[in-house]
Design an enzyme around this catalytic site. Structure first.
Site, PDB file in Angstrom:
ATOM      1  N   GLU A 181       1.004  -1.206  -0.033  1.00  0.00           N
ATOM      2  CA  GLU A 181       0.032   0.035  -0.245  1.00  0.00           C
ATOM      3  C   GLU A 181       1.024   1.190   0.021  1.00  0.00           C
ATOM      4  O   GLU A 181       1.549   1.705   1.039  1.00  0.00           O
ATOM      5  CB  GLU A 181      -0.909  -0.029   1.138  1.00  0.00           C
ATOM      6  N   CYS A 198      -2.336   9.195   2.522  1.00  0.00           N
ATOM      7  CA  CYS A 198      -1.863   8.659   1.264  1.00  0.00           C
ATOM      8  C   CYS A 198      -2.670   9.143   0.191  1.00  0.00           C
ATOM      9  O   CYS A 198      -2.112   9.347  -1.053  1.00  0.00           O
ATOM     10  CB  CYS A 198      -1.453   7.405   1.392  1.00  0.00           C
TER      11      CYS A 198
HETATM   12  P1  NAD Z   1       8.220   4.821   4.991  1.00  0.00           P
HETATM   13  O1  NAD Z   1       8.305   3.818   3.891  1.00  0.00           O
HETATM   14  O2  NAD Z   1       9.381   5.634   5.246  1.00  0.00           O
HETATM   15  O3  NAD Z   1       8.017   3.844   6.309  1.00  0.00           O
HETATM   16  C1  NAD Z   1       6.912   2.762   6.457  1.00  0.00           C
HETATM   17  C2  NAD Z   1       7.461   1.640   7.376  1.00  0.00           C
HETATM   18  O4  NAD Z   1       8.686   1.094   6.801  1.00  0.00           O
HETATM   19  C3  NAD Z   1       8.039   2.184   8.554  1.00  0.00           C
HETATM   20  O5  NAD Z   1       7.303   1.241   9.590  1.00  0.00           O
HETATM   21  C4  NAD Z   1       9.454   2.064   8.619  1.00  0.00           C
HETATM   22  O6  NAD Z   1      10.189   1.645   9.937  1.00  0.00           O
HETATM   23  C5  NAD Z   1       9.722   1.010   7.582  1.00  0.00           C
HETATM   24  N1  NAD Z   1      11.010   1.364   6.734  1.00  0.00           N
HETATM   25  C6  NAD Z   1      11.542   2.436   6.745  1.00  0.00           C
HETATM   26  N2  NAD Z   1      12.670   2.709   6.037  1.00  0.00           N
HETATM   27  C7  NAD Z   1      12.773   1.122   5.663  1.00  0.00           C
HETATM   28  C8  NAD Z   1      13.811   0.297   4.930  1.00  0.00           C
HETATM   29  N3  NAD Z   1      14.792   0.948   4.354  1.00  0.00           N
HETATM   30  N4  NAD Z   1      13.552  -1.012   4.893  1.00  0.00           N
HETATM   31  C9  NAD Z   1      12.673  -1.627   5.738  1.00  0.00           C
HETATM   32  N5  NAD Z   1      11.635  -0.929   6.370  1.00  0.00           N
HETATM   33  C10 NAD Z   1      11.712   0.524   6.261  1.00  0.00           C
HETATM   34  O7  NAD Z   1       6.840   5.529   4.953  1.00  0.00           O
HETATM   35  P2  NAD Z   1       6.103   6.765   6.140  1.00  0.00           P
HETATM   36  O8  NAD Z   1       6.971   7.948   5.928  1.00  0.00           O
HETATM   37  O9  NAD Z   1       6.027   5.829   7.335  1.00  0.00           O
HETATM   38  O10 NAD Z   1       4.785   6.869   5.464  1.00  0.00           O
HETATM   39  C11 NAD Z   1       4.525   7.857   4.260  1.00  0.00           C
HETATM   40  C12 NAD Z   1       4.286   7.059   3.171  1.00  0.00           C
HETATM   41  O11 NAD Z   1       3.405   6.250   3.362  1.00  0.00           O
HETATM   42  C13 NAD Z   1       3.619   7.986   1.901  1.00  0.00           C
HETATM   43  O12 NAD Z   1       4.491   7.573   0.676  1.00  0.00           O
HETATM   44  C14 NAD Z   1       2.417   7.497   1.914  1.00  0.00           C
HETATM   45  O13 NAD Z   1       1.640   7.753   0.643  1.00  0.00           O
HETATM   46  C15 NAD Z   1       2.403   5.957   2.076  1.00  0.00           C
HETATM   47  N6  NAD Z   1       1.206   5.571   2.791  1.00  0.00           N
HETATM   48  C16 NAD Z   1       0.196   4.947   1.892  1.00  0.00           C
HETATM   49  C17 NAD Z   1      -1.041   4.353   2.349  1.00  0.00           C
HETATM   50  C18 NAD Z   1      -1.793   3.536   1.502  1.00  0.00           C
HETATM   51  O14 NAD Z   1      -2.619   2.993   2.050  1.00  0.00           O
HETATM   52  N7  NAD Z   1      -1.407   3.329   0.303  1.00  0.00           N
HETATM   53  C19 NAD Z   1      -1.484   4.526   3.518  1.00  0.00           C
HETATM   54  C20 NAD Z   1      -0.572   5.718   4.450  1.00  0.00           C
HETATM   55  C21 NAD Z   1       0.655   5.915   3.918  1.00  0.00           C
END
Ligand code: NAD
Length: 456
Positions: free
Chosen positions: A210, A244
């Protein structure tokens, strides 16, 4: 880097006992979750206030109330969803019956982001439990208070070998991804989605991703301006734009641009006050890094409204930028904040061309009364999901599976889609032993001729 072998081994062993597949066990687990969330309503609201300054109204509608609704819907339908589904059997298979069994994958990993830190961890958990899986949740490190409360709720409810929460940041997430799960459900950014998929590929683990992206919002010349302004302002500025599926940017028809923007300004004041930065209920930006990133966009194009920011409180005023082009920095990536850039158009073809030159968005919104225009946009653009004459609202319907396409994600959930995501569809043919149709065997006389009567 920590090693999570033992917790996953324990969960796999527990899964093999078959207990989690028992429908009564799933229902009880979901009931317990619902009661616990209700009992922790205030603690959750306080945590969301601490982490993001979410108002109680926002915390309830978009996090607590949302998952309670998902739970209610799932509890109501679960028994019918898990029944093996009888399907038709072709003439070639006469004598047999055909079924599809929904079976849980096993042990699922759920990685959640910070923007709706409770909802985006618990909603997939509901699907995982409903489908009969065990699960490990890795909540976001950027919302520590909510993640802590979430961890406590889950710890008090379920044995670790069934559902457990692992707290930590990127390294923890990476360590978990090194393990062999049976399913990975990730919500987060596009770049990390790629990391997750790469890790999953090593074990051929199925994934739901997602993700995010730039979701366009088009206001056509015949739109109901007043309603459009209100629904767009709400969809964009709820959670300070950190949604998002928030409208990322506006495409305004030139003929209504001034009228729309004037209305949008008035509506925003009605919804968030003359000085939103003094509105104690306006959500803050999650971190200093994101705050700085967003502030760097404030000089793009021309400032139409807003533009102020408070570094100490990490708040940014609802802002509209006009005269923006696709070349501006704000148009290079998902904004994820309360800043709305405006592009203008004369002909719809310019809009479609602009959108087509970029990755498939997670959401798309089109405001028009004209059915032909609606159809043209819906037919032409591939996007995860969206609304005609509204924003964001499709997310909250349990009848509409929610997910992205292309760069904005893989797979979908919510409602029945949630349990489907966490289930493998196992096809089974139950054959009769009362007779044996001979056509398939190589020694049948005139076999080819006969088989051609059925296979043509
Ligand atoms: P992110 O990708 O930075 O982090 C998400 C999760 O992944 C966190 O738990 C984090 O600890 C982990 N993570 C971060 N870097 C990682 C890596 N290199 N390897 C493995 N795990 C890692 O996202 P965010 O900043 O927490 O959230 C914002 C993003 O999420 C935006 O792009 C938004 O559009 C998206 N989002 C999508 C939805 C959806 O339902 N499609 C909903 C909410 C947010």
């Amino acid at each position: 880097m920590d090693n999570y072998d033992s917790i996953i081994a324990q969960q796999k062993a527990f899964f093999r006992t078959g207990m989690t597949k028992d429908v009564s066990y799933r229902l009880e687990a979901l009931h317990k979750l619902r009661n616990a969330i209700k009992n922790h309503e205030q603690v959750l609201m306080d945590a969301l206030r601490t982490d993001l300054n979410k108002s109680e109204f926002d915390a309830y509608t978009s996090e607590i109330g949302f998952v309670l609704e998902e739970l209610r819907f799932t509890l109501k339908h679960l028994r019918s969803w898990v029944m093996p589904k009888k399907v038709k059997t072709p003439l070639t298979h006469i004598g047999s019956r055909s079924y599809i069994y929904s079976e849980p994958y096993g042990v699922a990993l759920i990685i959640a982001p910070w923007n709706y830190p409770f909802q985006l961890a618990i909603a997939p958990l509901i699907g995982a439990i409903a489908a009969g899986n065990c699960g490990v949740i890795k909540p976001s490190e950027l919302t520590p208070k909510t993640s802590e409360v979430l961890g406590k709720i889950i710890h008090d409810l379920y044995p670790e070998e069934y559902i457990s929460v692992v707290q930590g940041g990127v390294e923890t997430s990476q360590a978990l991804l090194n393990e062999k799960f049976d399913y990975i459900f990730f919500t987060g950014s596009v770049p990390v989605g790629k990391v997750v998929m790469e890790a999953a590929a090593k074990n051929l683990t199925p994934v739901t991703l997602e993700l995010g992206g730039k979701s366009p919002c088009i206001v056509h010349e015949d739109a109901n301006i007043k309603l459009a302004a209100k629904r767009i302002a709400w969809g964009k500025f709820t959670n300070a734009g950190q949604t998002c599926i928030a409208p990322d940017y506006l495409y305004l028809h030139k003929s209504i641009k001034d009228q729309f923007l004037q209305q949008f300004k008035e509506t925003t004041i009605e919804l968030y006050g003359v000085q939103p930065l003094n509105n104690g209920d306006f959500t803050r930006i999650v971190s200093d890094r994101h705050f700085q990133r967003l502030c760097s966009f404030l000089d793009n194009g021309e400032l139409y409204m807003g533009g102020s920011a408070n570094q100490e409180k990490l708040t940014i005023e609802p802002t509209v930028l006009t005269n923006v082009t696709w070349e501006d920095p704000i148009m290079q990536d998902e904004i994820f904040g309360p800043i709305l850039p405006v592009l203008e158009y004369d002909a719809l073809s310019e809009v479609l061309e602009g959108i087509h030159r970029h990755p498939k968005p997670l959401a798309l919104y089109i405001f028009t009364e004209n059915n032909t225009i609606q159809q043209e946009v819906l037919n032409s653009v591939s996007f995860g999901g969206g609304c005609v004459n509204d924003t964001v609202y499709h997310f909250a319907s349990p009848y509409l599976p929610f997910g992205g396409v292309g760069n904005s994600g893989i797979g979908a959930y919510h409602g029945k889609g949630n349990i489907d995501t966490f289930s493998h569809q196992k096809s089974v043919l139950k054959q009769t032993t009362l007779f044996d149709i001979p056509f398939r065997y190589p020694n049948v006389k005139n076999g080819l001729k006969k088989i051609k009567l059925f296979m043509k």
